[in-house]
Scaffold this motif. Sequence first.
Motif, mmCIF file in Angstrom:
data_model
loop_
_atom_site.group_PDB
_atom_site.id
_atom_site.type_symbol
_atom_site.label_atom_id
_atom_site.label_comp_id
_atom_site.label_asym_id
_atom_site.label_seq_id
_atom_site.Cartn_x
_atom_site.Cartn_y
_atom_site.Cartn_z
ATOM 1 N N GLN A 1 1.534 5.195 0.867
ATOM 2 C CA GLN A 1 1.164 6.241 1.810
ATOM 3 C C GLN A 1 1.873 7.531 1.434
ATOM 4 N N THR B 1 -4.756 3.235 -10.171
ATOM 5 C CA THR B 1 -5.142 3.781 -8.885
ATOM 6 C C THR B 1 -4.420 5.084 -8.600
ATOM 7 N N TYR C 1 -3.421 7.519 -5.412
ATOM 8 C CA TYR C 1 -3.320 7.614 -3.963
ATOM 9 C C TYR C 1 -3.251 9.073 -3.554
ATOM 10 N N TRP C 2 -3.872 9.369 -2.428
ATOM 11 C CA TRP C 2 -3.957 10.744 -1.952
ATOM 12 C C TRP C 2 -3.402 10.897 -0.548
ATOM 13 N N GLN D 1 0.837 -1.188 0.000
ATOM 14 C CA GLN D 1 0.000 0.000 0.000
ATOM 15 C C GLN D 1 0.879 1.247 0.000
#
Length: 117
Positions: free
Chosen positions: A3, A104, A106-107, A1
């Motif tokens: 971050q 995707t 990511y924020w 994931q």
Amino acid sequence: QVQLAESGGGLVQFGGFLRLSCAASGSILSIYRMGWYRQAPGKQGEFVARITSGGSTDYADSVKGRFTISRDNAKNTVYLQMNSLKPEDTAVYYCALDSPLAATTYWGQGTQVTVSS
């Protein structure tokens, strides 16, 4: 994931400057595109700037000539140098990372930038 950790926001006077940082961690690659978006109170979110792995940049017309986006692939960090700040720049600034492999985006959590008149 993936971050994203943003920092550098704050309160500045008209004409002042700030540098935002966005450090990415997790399963990331240097080929990922990264950029900045912002959302002001009562307004829709808008694109600010983005940068490719090769260093190509793109800016919103409203910030051209004042903002500069850059990246340090070794540190997995993207920066947004904001100069000649205006009250209209007041917004929450969000860092974004695009992963084409996963389709995707990511924020980050966002960092507040406030410019006084």
